[in-house]
Design a protein around this motif. Structure first.
Motif, PDB file in Angstrom:
ATOM      1  N   PHE A 299      27.173 -31.818 -34.077  1.00 20.61           N
ATOM      2  CA  PHE A 299      26.722 -31.484 -35.460  1.00 20.61           C
ATOM      3  C   PHE A 299      28.283 -31.674 -36.361  1.00 20.61           C
ATOM      4  O   PHE A 299      29.228 -31.858 -35.822  1.00 20.61           O
ATOM      5  N   ASP A 300      27.829 -31.920 -37.590  1.00 20.86           N
ATOM      6  CA  ASP A 300      28.736 -31.992 -38.649  1.00 20.86           C
ATOM      7  C   ASP A 300      28.812 -30.876 -39.177  1.00 20.86           C
ATOM      8  O   ASP A 300      27.972 -30.026 -40.140  1.00 20.86           O
ATOM      9  N   ILE A 301      30.289 -30.266 -39.025  1.00 18.88           N
ATOM     10  CA  ILE A 301      30.269 -28.828 -39.542  1.00 18.88           C
ATOM     11  C   ILE A 301      30.425 -28.636 -41.048  1.00 18.88           C
ATOM     12  O   ILE A 301      30.081 -27.375 -41.573  1.00 18.88           O
ATOM     13  N   GLU A 302      30.482 -29.700 -41.973  1.00 16.92           N
ATOM     14  CA  GLU A 302      30.327 -29.580 -43.193  1.00 16.92           C
ATOM     15  C   GLU A 302      28.680 -29.525 -43.823  1.00 16.92           C
ATOM     16  O   GLU A 302      28.745 -29.089 -44.866  1.00 16.92           O
ATOM     17  N   LYS A 303      28.012 -29.777 -43.016  1.00 20.13           N
ATOM     18  CA  LYS A 303      26.379 -29.851 -43.371  1.00 20.13           C
ATOM     19  C   LYS A 303      26.238 -28.293 -43.347  1.00 20.13           C
ATOM     20  O   LYS A 303      26.125 -27.799 -42.245  1.00 20.13           O
ATOM     21  N   GLU A 304      25.527 -27.861 -44.578  1.00 19.90           N
ATOM     22  CA  GLU A 304      25.173 -26.454 -44.680  1.00 19.90           C
ATOM     23  C   GLU A 304      24.003 -25.987 -43.832  1.00 19.90           C
ATOM     24  O   GLU A 304      23.876 -24.717 -43.529  1.00 19.90           O
ATOM     25  N   TRP A 305      23.183 -26.749 -43.361  1.00 23.21           N
ATOM     26  CA  TRP A 305      21.916 -26.773 -42.714  1.00 23.21           C
ATOM     27  C   TRP A 305      22.024 -26.706 -41.159  1.00 23.21           C
ATOM     28  O   TRP A 305      20.977 -26.506 -40.488  1.00 23.21           O
ATOM     29  N   VAL A 306      23.263 -26.842 -40.712  1.00 22.63           N
ATOM     30  CA  VAL A 306      23.588 -27.011 -39.284  1.00 22.63           C
ATOM     31  C   VAL A 306      23.835 -25.623 -38.783  1.00 22.63           C
ATOM     32  O   VAL A 306      24.815 -24.826 -39.275  1.00 22.63           O
TER      33      VAL A 306
ATOM     34  N   TYR B 110      20.122 -28.615 -35.216  1.00 30.84           N
ATOM     35  CA  TYR B 110      19.515 -28.708 -36.524  1.00 30.84           C
ATOM     36  C   TYR B 110      17.925 -27.782 -36.270  1.00 30.84           C
ATOM     37  O   TYR B 110      17.097 -28.308 -35.663  1.00 30.84           O
ATOM     38  N   GLN B 111      18.151 -26.561 -36.564  1.00 29.25           N
ATOM     39  CA  GLN B 111      16.759 -25.671 -36.484  1.00 29.25           C
ATOM     40  C   GLN B 111      15.756 -25.560 -37.681  1.00 29.25           C
ATOM     41  O   GLN B 111      14.576 -25.303 -37.214  1.00 29.25           O
ATOM     42  N   GLN B 112      16.378 -25.832 -38.667  1.00 33.44           N
ATOM     43  CA  GLN B 112      15.371 -25.765 -39.906  1.00 33.44           C
ATOM     44  C   GLN B 112      14.487 -24.414 -39.716  1.00 33.44           C
ATOM     45  O   GLN B 112      13.413 -24.269 -39.852  1.00 33.44           O
ATOM     46  N   THR B 113      15.288 -23.239 -39.630  1.00 33.56           N
ATOM     47  CA  THR B 113      14.722 -22.007 -39.455  1.00 33.56           C
ATOM     48  C   THR B 113      13.935 -21.444 -40.698  1.00 33.56           C
ATOM     49  O   THR B 113      12.970 -20.536 -40.404  1.00 33.56           O
ATOM     50  N   ASP B 114      14.166 -22.160 -41.820  1.00 34.32           N
ATOM     51  CA  ASP B 114      13.585 -21.551 -42.990  1.00 34.32           C
ATOM     52  C   ASP B 114      11.963 -21.981 -42.831  1.00 34.32           C
ATOM     53  O   ASP B 114      11.285 -21.390 -43.675  1.00 34.32           O
ATOM     54  N   PHE B 115      11.651 -22.836 -41.956  1.00 31.68           N
ATOM     55  CA  PHE B 115      10.357 -23.575 -41.716  1.00 31.68           C
ATOM     56  C   PHE B 115       9.554 -22.764 -40.590  1.00 31.68           C
ATOM     57  O   PHE B 115       8.452 -22.958 -40.500  1.00 31.68           O
ATOM     58  N   CYS B 116      10.275 -21.582 -39.956  1.00 33.48           N
ATOM     59  CA  CYS B 116       9.524 -21.174 -38.855  1.00 33.48           C
ATOM     60  C   CYS B 116       8.494 -20.436 -39.293  1.00 33.48           C
ATOM     61  O   CYS B 116       7.598 -20.077 -38.230  1.00 33.48           O
ATOM     62  N   ASP B 117       7.977 -20.028 -40.443  1.00 28.74           N
ATOM     63  CA  ASP B 117       6.918 -19.144 -40.554  1.00 28.74           C
ATOM     64  C   ASP B 117       5.658 -19.787 -40.904  1.00 28.74           C
ATOM     65  O   ASP B 117       4.476 -19.461 -40.963  1.00 28.74           O
TER      66      ASP B 117
END
Length: 324
Positions: free
Chosen positions: A222-229, A307-314
């Motif tokens: 992962f890239d630690i600077e990326k907010e979505w990681v 990279y989980q994109q947990t906002d989309f899990c619904d």
């Protein structure tokens, strides 16, 4: 650096994809001008496969970099393999071609080599990349992925993209497309997160059985600077097992992580804006990991998904609840 046929993979539609690519995603705090400069450096260093996306919001800058390197004679358009992706707000079939044409205009290209459905979850169409209601919840859309795929097929047949594929699809979603009545063009690839901590072996075997190339993003962790990681996981390139294999071969951990994927038959994307590391990441074709090395790296798999994109899990189309 010449990217001849020995460094490409043949796709199921007859086109060829370079097996090592350069990723252009960046944290939001990184200025787009830096992405433009990095893309120029990458092409100058020898990368010919450039991976982009609508959601990266830097297509104009990446396009300028391509135009500069073509103008100065470093490459021709035919030398380049360029990928873009349709974001989740763009999956309604009636908007697919319009959005791709918008990307082409920003990139100053008449076609891309590959266009992907970026994520199998659909969001409300509009300019907001993550549209939300008054309670701050994402606004999902009900879109038939098969209808989206038909619109992608039309874009291929119209010459806007040479190949079409998907990203972040699980096996069930791939089968939905593959088994679609009237299918005219099968996905050439599925781009997914893949590294020794998430080796995707079952999905890889399935894709190979269907003549679909698996493309690895996040291959260096992962890239630690990326907010979505996700940040609360071990750092891949600091793993002592990977470091020991790297030391044995006189290589960097990043080179070992990339070589691992190439020997498994994947196409792999490397993303670094540091010129020294860019060039190091290209030096993966002149050494070989042993069978023992490969088994050891396989054993590191622990289902770590950065990279989980947990906002989309619904959404019912969220792909990561399935085993693969």
């Amino acid at each position: 650096m010449s990217l001849g046929t020995h460094l490409t993979m043949k796709l199921n539609d007859g086109h060829f994809m370079p097996i090592l690519g350069f990723g252009t995603s960046a944290a939001t705090k990184v200025a787009n001008s830096k992405v433009e400069e990095a893309t120029e450096r990458a092409i100058g260093a020898g990368y010919r496969h450039i991976d982009s996306a609508y959601i990266y919001q830097n297509e104009e800058e990446v396009g300028r970099a391509l135009q500069k390197k073509m103008a100065d004679g470093t490459v021709t358009r035919d030398d380049l393999f360029f990928t873009t992706k349709l974001w989740s707000t763009c999956l309604r079939p009636e908007f697919v071609q319009t959005i791709l044409e918008r990307s082409l205009k920003k990139l100053q290209l008449s076609y891309v080599d590959l266009c992907l459905i970026h994520f199998p979850v659909a969001l409300k169409f509009g300019e907001e990349l993550l549209p939300k209601d008054t309670q701050g919840r994402l606004i999902f859309d009900q879109v038939d992925l098969c209808a989206t795929w038909e619109a992608m097929e039309h874009c291929k047949e119209a010459g806007l993209t040479r190949s079409i594929g998907v990203s972040n699809f699980n096996r069930r979603q791939l089968e939905l497309i593959i088994n679609k009545p009237g299918l005219r063009h099968k996905p050439v690839c599925n781009q997914v997160e893949c590294h020794p901590y998430l080796n995707q072996s079952k999905l890889l075997n399935f894709c190979k059985s269907k003549d679909i190339v698996l493309v690895a993003f996040g291959a260096l962790g992962f890239d630690i600077e990326k907010e979505w990681v996700m940040k609360n996981f071990p750092v891949l390139l600091r793993d002592p097992v990977i470091k020991a294999i790297a030391d044995k071969h006189g290589r960097t951990p990043a080179q070992v992580a990339l070589r691992y994927q190439l020997q498994r038959g994947l196409v792999v994307l490397a993303k670094s804006f540091n010129e020294k590391r860019m060039r190091e990441n290209l030096q993966v074709f002149d050494f070989q990991l042993t069978a023992e090395d490969m088994e050891t790296l396989d054993s590191l798999d622990r289902n770590v998904r950065y990279y989980q994109q947990t906002d989309f899990c619904d959404d019912p189309n969220y792909p990561f609840f399935d085993e693969y």
